[in-house]
Design an enzyme around this catalytic site. Structure first.
Site, PDB file in Angstrom:
ATOM      1  N   GLY A  20      -5.531   9.931 -10.300  1.00  0.00           N
ATOM      2  CA  GLY A  20      -4.405   9.396  -9.523  1.00  0.00           C
ATOM      3  C   GLY A  20      -4.244   7.900  -9.758  1.00  0.00           C
ATOM      4  O   GLY A  20      -4.710   7.358 -10.764  1.00  0.00           O
ATOM      5  N   THR A  33       0.833  -1.196   0.000  1.00  0.00           N
ATOM      6  CA  THR A  33       0.000   0.000   0.000  1.00  0.00           C
ATOM      7  C   THR A  33       0.873   1.254   0.000  1.00  0.00           C
ATOM      8  O   THR A  33       2.104   1.180  -0.109  1.00  0.00           O
ATOM      9  CB  THR A  33      -1.031  -0.042   1.163  1.00  0.00           C
ATOM     10  OG1 THR A  33      -1.946   1.046   0.997  1.00  0.00           O
ATOM     11  CG2 THR A  33      -0.374   0.057   2.530  1.00  0.00           C
ATOM     12  N   LYS A  56       3.663   1.472  -3.704  1.00  0.00           N
ATOM     13  CA  LYS A  56       3.123   0.737  -4.859  1.00  0.00           C
ATOM     14  C   LYS A  56       3.958   0.880  -6.131  1.00  0.00           C
ATOM     15  O   LYS A  56       3.963  -0.010  -6.973  1.00  0.00           O
ATOM     16  CB  LYS A  56       1.680   1.180  -5.149  1.00  0.00           C
ATOM     17  CG  LYS A  56       0.676   0.723  -4.114  1.00  0.00           C
ATOM     18  CD  LYS A  56      -0.725   1.092  -4.588  1.00  0.00           C
ATOM     19  CE  LYS A  56      -1.755   0.791  -3.524  1.00  0.00           C
ATOM     20  NZ  LYS A  56      -3.129   0.995  -4.045  1.00  0.00           N
ATOM     21  N   GLY A  75     -17.782   1.755  -2.026  1.00  0.00           N
ATOM     22  CA  GLY A  75     -16.393   1.351  -2.232  1.00  0.00           C
ATOM     23  C   GLY A  75     -15.974   0.067  -1.542  1.00  0.00           C
ATOM     24  O   GLY A  75     -14.858  -0.417  -1.771  1.00  0.00           O
ATOM     25  N   ASP A 109      -6.321  -4.124  -8.032  1.00  0.00           N
ATOM     26  CA  ASP A 109      -7.345  -3.074  -7.915  1.00  0.00           C
ATOM     27  C   ASP A 109      -8.294  -3.082  -9.118  1.00  0.00           C
ATOM     28  O   ASP A 109      -9.501  -2.872  -8.964  1.00  0.00           O
ATOM     29  CB  ASP A 109      -6.695  -1.686  -7.816  1.00  0.00           C
ATOM     30  CG  ASP A 109      -6.131  -1.434  -6.430  1.00  0.00           C
ATOM     31  OD1 ASP A 109      -6.617  -2.054  -5.465  1.00  0.00           O
ATOM     32  OD2 ASP A 109      -5.195  -0.612  -6.311  1.00  0.00           O
ATOM     33  N   LEU A 127     -15.239   4.970  -4.863  1.00  0.00           N
ATOM     34  CA  LEU A 127     -14.232   4.042  -4.334  1.00  0.00           C
ATOM     35  C   LEU A 127     -14.013   4.251  -2.835  1.00  0.00           C
ATOM     36  O   LEU A 127     -13.458   3.397  -2.164  1.00  0.00           O
ATOM     37  CB  LEU A 127     -12.888   4.190  -5.060  1.00  0.00           C
ATOM     38  CG  LEU A 127     -12.856   3.980  -6.573  1.00  0.00           C
ATOM     39  CD1 LEU A 127     -11.420   3.761  -7.033  1.00  0.00           C
ATOM     40  CD2 LEU A 127     -13.733   2.839  -7.031  1.00  0.00           C
ATOM     41  N   ALA A 140      -5.576   5.308  -8.204  1.00  0.00           N
ATOM     42  CA  ALA A 140      -6.820   4.535  -8.222  1.00  0.00           C
ATOM     43  C   ALA A 140      -7.526   4.704  -9.565  1.00  0.00           C
ATOM     44  O   ALA A 140      -8.082   3.743 -10.115  1.00  0.00           O
ATOM     45  CB  ALA A 140      -7.730   4.992  -7.080  1.00  0.00           C
TER      46      ALA A 140
END
Ligand code: ATR
Length: 296
Positions: A136, A70, A74, A255, A110, A232, A138
């Protein structure tokens, strides 16, 4: 507690990040191990940014089978991977590592987690027109998933429009047949797409605790209520973004599904077994102090 069942043969997996103490992943994975009767344990592993390389070497030396990765590691772990999945390479981030036969395999779960959460909610993005708020990390996973799932068109709206342009350029290279566009995250740009959208996805952190009063959708733009709205953010479970969409009559997807399904995919990579996603979801809800009766 899962650690009361640790034995001399327990297989270890975990989470590297900085910080990691608020993560729901240990509770989610340990609940799924317990439900399947697997002698596995998932442990939080706080790793300072300067220690990423040493931490990965340590995981191999200690016979860890895998870790989730995380913030803020990443991207940093990519250079140490022996192999990257297509998703990890194109998204440019690894959130799951499988240590297998002396090699480190880097995945990004993801995208598949996002797609499975949509499908679970009965929303197949194939042939749909989608607006993505945010550009970004995500958002990259979300746009990747939408292109893979053959969405008809994807527009990325971002406060910093250049970042959206960069994301779109990058993904267009990987998916030359996808219709990708970008726009600034402004009332004017959103109003223009009002009647041309089937799905709106918030990938920004706007509305997340400790600032649940914020909303990425401007007050002065009507909600297209024939679209599905997906956030999310899972804390709070119903953000202002989703509450406004629901009150306008739109369908909503929170999310938690993405969190659970990305975890389920990582679990599968490591163990070769299919976890019980309901058990994982309940563990997350308990961590968020949500009563399943209320949200079902
Ligand atoms: P993540 O990996 O969770 O996507 P990130 O890479 O830091 O996190 O991206 C955060 C996203 O939220 C970005 O799209 C960011 O917009 P900018 O690129 O303009 O920074 C968006 N974001 C964060 N705070 C925001 C705010 N107050 N208003 C609008 N967008 C915001």
């Amino acid at each position: 507690m899962a650690n009361s069942t640790i034995t001399g043969k327990t297989t270890l997996v975990g989470l590297i990040g900085w910080p990691v103490e608020h993560s729901l992943s240990p509770a989610m994975h340990n609940a799924a191990f317990a439900q399947l009767g697997l002698d596995w344990a998932y442990v939080p592993l706080p790793v300072q940014p300067s220690n990423v390389r040493h931490a990965l070497q340590g995981l191999a030396a200690l016979n860890f089978v895998g870790v989730n990765v995380t913030v803020p590691h990443k991207q940093a772990v990519i250079r140490y991977m022996d192999e990257l999945s297509d998703a990890a390479r194109i998204i440019g981030a690894v959130n799951t590592i499988h240590l297998k036969d002396g090699r480190m395999l880097g995945y990004n779960t993801d995208a598949v987690g996002f797609l499975n959460s949509l499908l679970e909610a009965g929303c197949d993005p194939k042939g749909r027109r989608v607006s993505v708020l945010g550009a970004g990390g995500a958002a990259r996973a979300v746009v990747f998933a939408l292109c893979r799932a053959e969405a008809d068109a994807v527009t990325v709206f971002n406060r910093t429009a250049e970042r959206a342009a960069f994301l779109v350029d990058d993904l267009a290279e990987a998916f030359p047949d996808s219709r990708l566009a970008f726009a600034p995250l402004t009332s004017e740009a959103l109003r223009q797409m009002d009647h041309h959208v089937d799905l709106v996805v918030n990938t920004t952190s706007v509305g997340m605790s400790p600032h649940p009063e914020n909303c990425p959708w401007p007050e002065d733009v009507p909600i297209p209520n024939d679209a599905t709205f997906c956030d999310l953010v899972y804390n709070p479970l119903e953000t202002i973004f989703l509450a406004r969409a629901r009150l306008a009559g739109a369908a909503t997807i929170d999310g938690l599904g993405m969190l659970v399904h990305q975890g389920a995919y990582a679990f599968q990579q490591w163990t070769g077994q299919q976890p019980n996603v309901e058990v994982m979801r309940r563990a997350c809800m308990a961590g968020l102090k949500i009563d399943p009766q209320v949200t079902d």
